[in-house]
Design a protein around this motif. Sequence first.
Motif, PDB file in Angstrom:
ATOM      1  N   ASN A 260       0.685  -1.108   0.150  1.00  0.00           N
ATOM      2  CA  ASN A 260      -0.014  -0.025   0.109  1.00  0.00           C
ATOM      3  C   ASN A 260       0.808   1.198   0.067  1.00  0.00           C
ATOM      4  O   ASN A 260       0.491   2.006  -0.697  1.00  0.00           O
ATOM      5  N   CYS A 261       2.052   1.372   0.710  1.00  0.00           N
ATOM      6  CA  CYS A 261       2.833   2.510   0.732  1.00  0.00           C
ATOM      7  C   CYS A 261       3.442   2.682  -0.783  1.00  0.00           C
ATOM      8  O   CYS A 261       3.273   3.665  -1.344  1.00  0.00           O
ATOM      9  N   TYR A 262       3.946   1.559  -1.309  1.00  0.00           N
ATOM     10  CA  TYR A 262       4.659   1.733  -2.517  1.00  0.00           C
ATOM     11  C   TYR A 262       3.917   1.845  -3.779  1.00  0.00           C
ATOM     12  O   TYR A 262       4.000   2.689  -4.652  1.00  0.00           O
ATOM     13  N   PHE A 263       2.717   1.032  -3.782  1.00  0.00           N
ATOM     14  CA  PHE A 263       1.979   0.921  -4.956  1.00  0.00           C
ATOM     15  C   PHE A 263       0.917   1.606  -5.002  1.00  0.00           C
ATOM     16  O   PHE A 263       0.423   2.443  -5.683  1.00  0.00           O
ATOM     17  N   THR A 264       0.013   1.483  -3.841  1.00  0.00           N
ATOM     18  CA  THR A 264      -1.390   2.081  -3.695  1.00  0.00           C
ATOM     19  C   THR A 264      -1.225   3.622  -3.564  1.00  0.00           C
ATOM     20  O   THR A 264      -1.998   4.368  -4.422  1.00  0.00           O
ATOM     21  N   PHE A 265      -0.734   4.031  -2.548  1.00  0.00           N
ATOM     22  CA  PHE A 265      -0.673   5.395  -1.873  1.00  0.00           C
ATOM     23  C   PHE A 265       0.553   6.249  -2.339  1.00  0.00           C
ATOM     24  O   PHE A 265       0.593   7.160  -2.417  1.00  0.00           O
ATOM     25  N   ARG A 266       1.798   5.382  -2.947  1.00  0.00           N
ATOM     26  CA  ARG A 266       2.680   6.010  -3.317  1.00  0.00           C
ATOM     27  C   ARG A 266       3.467   6.892  -2.255  1.00  0.00           C
ATOM     28  O   ARG A 266       3.680   7.938  -2.593  1.00  0.00           O
TER      29      ARG A 266
ATOM     30  N   PRO B  76     -14.110  -1.887   1.445  1.00  0.00           N
ATOM     31  CA  PRO B  76     -14.585  -0.455   1.204  1.00  0.00           C
ATOM     32  C   PRO B  76     -13.927   0.453   2.622  1.00  0.00           C
ATOM     33  O   PRO B  76     -13.429   1.372   2.449  1.00  0.00           O
ATOM     34  N   ILE B  77     -14.184  -0.375   3.924  1.00  0.00           N
ATOM     35  CA  ILE B  77     -14.225   0.441   5.017  1.00  0.00           C
ATOM     36  C   ILE B  77     -12.579   0.438   5.144  1.00  0.00           C
ATOM     37  O   ILE B  77     -12.039   1.598   5.359  1.00  0.00           O
ATOM     38  N   THR B  78     -11.894  -0.610   4.698  1.00  0.00           N
ATOM     39  CA  THR B  78     -10.260  -0.735   4.963  1.00  0.00           C
ATOM     40  C   THR B  78      -9.825   0.342   4.121  1.00  0.00           C
ATOM     41  O   THR B  78      -8.700   1.069   4.563  1.00  0.00           O
ATOM     42  N   PHE B  79     -10.193   0.731   2.715  1.00  0.00           N
ATOM     43  CA  PHE B  79      -9.621   1.494   1.762  1.00  0.00           C
ATOM     44  C   PHE B  79      -9.489   2.989   2.708  1.00  0.00           C
ATOM     45  O   PHE B  79      -8.482   3.564   2.538  1.00  0.00           O
ATOM     46  N   PHE B  80     -10.759   3.362   3.098  1.00  0.00           N
ATOM     47  CA  PHE B  80     -10.817   4.691   3.506  1.00  0.00           C
ATOM     48  C   PHE B  80     -10.100   5.014   4.682  1.00  0.00           C
ATOM     49  O   PHE B  80      -9.154   6.011   5.029  1.00  0.00           O
ATOM     50  N   VAL B  81      -9.857   4.124   5.657  1.00  0.00           N
ATOM     51  CA  VAL B  81      -9.105   4.288   6.873  1.00  0.00           C
ATOM     52  C   VAL B  81      -7.365   4.108   6.548  1.00  0.00           C
ATOM     53  O   VAL B  81      -6.819   4.921   7.033  1.00  0.00           O
ATOM     54  N   ALA B  82      -7.240   3.133   5.540  1.00  0.00           N
ATOM     55  CA  ALA B  82      -5.909   3.229   5.000  1.00  0.00           C
ATOM     56  C   ALA B  82      -5.413   4.498   4.593  1.00  0.00           C
ATOM     57  O   ALA B  82      -4.230   5.046   4.724  1.00  0.00           O
ATOM     58  N   GLN B  83      -6.078   4.855   3.711  1.00  0.00           N
ATOM     59  CA  GLN B  83      -5.969   6.089   2.971  1.00  0.00           C
ATOM     60  C   GLN B  83      -5.465   7.186   3.957  1.00  0.00           C
ATOM     61  O   GLN B  83      -4.710   8.115   4.036  1.00  0.00           O
TER      62      GLN B  83
END
Length: 136
Positions: free
Chosen positions: A52-58, A108-115
């Motif tokens: 998530n650090c490297y690929f999703t949210f950069r 979906p819940i995990t996406f918003f919290v991870a972001q």
Amino acid sequence: MNLGRIVRFGVVGVANTGVYYGLYLVFRQVLPYLVAHAVAFLLAMVGSYFLNCYFTFRVRPTLRKFLLFPLSNVSNFVITSAGLYVLVAMFHLNERIAPLAAALVAVPITFFVAQFVLVDRERPERAAAREQENQP
């Protein structure tokens, strides 16, 4: 909302689910299903953090974010654990299939919290100044 980020999150989620599920099946052979779920979940979460650090949210991984990242998975863990229990104990769904069904609800819940945890937020005045600097 950034559609590319959502798609990348989905790709990481599929990969992470595959890792989790593989670990779950291995651990399930020697552990009760809820214990196998917890161990597999924790191990897969470490890989998920870096993807998530490297690929999703950069974003650059940091110790602070690594320590906060499990917070983004608390909702996922609670929903999948409760869902797993309900699906197996109450609906008698196969223990091999139930974790996948439970995971669908939590994504979906995990996406918003991870972001929220991983993406640095800047003050509005800094964002506006940076935007003006980038205009032609």
